[in-house]
Design an enzyme around this catalytic site. Structure first.
Site, PDB file in Angstrom:
ATOM      1  NE  ARG A  31       6.070   2.415  10.504  1.00  0.00           N
ATOM      2  CZ  ARG A  31       5.146   2.123   9.593  1.00  0.00           C
ATOM      3  NH1 ARG A  31       4.211   3.163   9.445  1.00  0.00           N
ATOM      4  NH2 ARG A  31       5.054   1.213   8.951  1.00  0.00           N
ATOM      5  N   PRO A  51       0.586  -1.215   0.205  1.00  0.00           N
ATOM      6  CG  PRO A  51      -0.068  -1.097   2.268  1.00  0.00           C
ATOM      7  CD  PRO A  51       0.874  -1.597   1.304  1.00  0.00           C
ATOM      8  CD  GLU A  52       5.493   3.106   0.526  1.00  0.00           C
ATOM      9  OE1 GLU A  52       6.187   4.255   0.143  1.00  0.00           O
ATOM     10  OE2 GLU A  52       6.178   2.366   1.309  1.00  0.00           O
ATOM     11  CE  LYS A 111       1.134   6.282   1.945  1.00  0.00           C
ATOM     12  NZ  LYS A 111       1.679   5.815   3.402  1.00  0.00           N
TER      13      LYS A 111
END
Length: 258
Positions: free
Chosen positions: A248, A2-3, A58
């Site tokens: 992250r 998902p980018e 997105k």
DNA sequence: ACTAACCTGGTC
DNA sequence: GACCAGGTTAGT
């Protein structure tokens, strides 16, 4: 998957499949999906024709013939799967659209974090900055978006209000292209560095757009730093490091990214 | 500005 | 069993 490039490809595939078709039925197969799309919202979907599929950052917006939008966000792991309504939905199907031609669109998401909702207009999306692909994105607009931001540039670029569509992988890749240390305070970058960064973003996103599905195949093929801790930098031979920012992973070459 | 939470599955 | 994962938001 998902980018921005993966969502763009997903939207394209959905567009080819669903535009002009009418929704016959919907199925919310997971409790988390029913939370964002409660039965009262789902009830208005059958009978509606999908007239367009749009992407913003997105986000995917399915424009319906009554003017409302079905809004989809894939979060970490969503994707579309296409088939026939008569078939069993695939493993990890969380939401299914049965269409008037007997075909079926399933949102598959092993982690069930994707969201599906009905919104009245495109303005209902959270605030987004310029698209990563927008020609108007340049050093000056980026500087304006980053001024007063004391956070590290890596974290600022993940903020969708700064630039829409970037995520953890392509931010790392764009910073590598631009030879910028991901830990630098966002507001401290010179116009020269911001210009490199804009070009890095563009290069990264354009390559990914031109190679749909490549990174979703599992291999980090074509990536220069992401998930390559300990390997050699393609450009300078330095060691690629992994650090943690905002809980992250960030990958970068500490030798040539300053 | 940071952390926890939302979920499940794969890997060490 | 613990930890990690491409995203975002609600809470401190």
């Amino acid at each position: 998957m998902p980018e921005l490039p993966e969502v763009e490809d997903a939207a394209k595939r959905l567009r080819a499949h669903a535009v002009g078709r009418t929704i016959v039925a919907t199925r919310a197969l997971h409790a988390a999906t029913r939370r964002t799309l409660p039965p009262r919202a789902a009830r208005r979907l059958p009978g509606r024709t999908i007239v367009a599929v749009e992407r913003r950052g997105k986000h995917q917006l399915l424009r319906l013939d009554d003017g409302a939008f079905l809004h989809i966000h894939f979060r970490m792991a969503g994707d579309w799967s296409f088939g026939r309504s008569a078939e069993d939905p695939p493993r990890h199907a969380r939401f299914v659209l049965d269409l008037s031609d007997g075909s079926r669109v399933a949102l598959v998401d092993s982690r069930a974090l994707s969201t599906v909702s009905v919104v009245a207009s495109a303005d209902a999306l959270p605030p987004l900055g310029l698209e990563a692909t927008d020609p108007a994105l340049d050093a000056a607009t980026l500087r304006a978006a980053l001024e007063k931001r004391r956070v590290a540039i890596k974290l600022a670029l993940l903020d969708q209000r700064v630039v829409a569509g970037l995520g953890n992988i392509y931010v790392a890749e764009a910073l590598w292209h631009a030879r910028i240390d991901p830990r630098r305070p966002a507001a401290s970058l010179s116009l020269e560095r911001l210009d490199r960064l804009v070009r890095g973003i563009r290069e990264t996103i354009e390559v990914a757009l031109a190679n749909p599905g490549r990174y979703s195949t599992g291999e980090a093929e074509g990536l220069h730093v992401y998930d390559r801790e300990g390997e050699r930098c393609d450009r300078c031979g330095g060691r690629i490091r992994r650090i943690v920012q905002g809980a992250r992973s960030t990958y970068f070459c500490a030798t040539c990214q300053r």
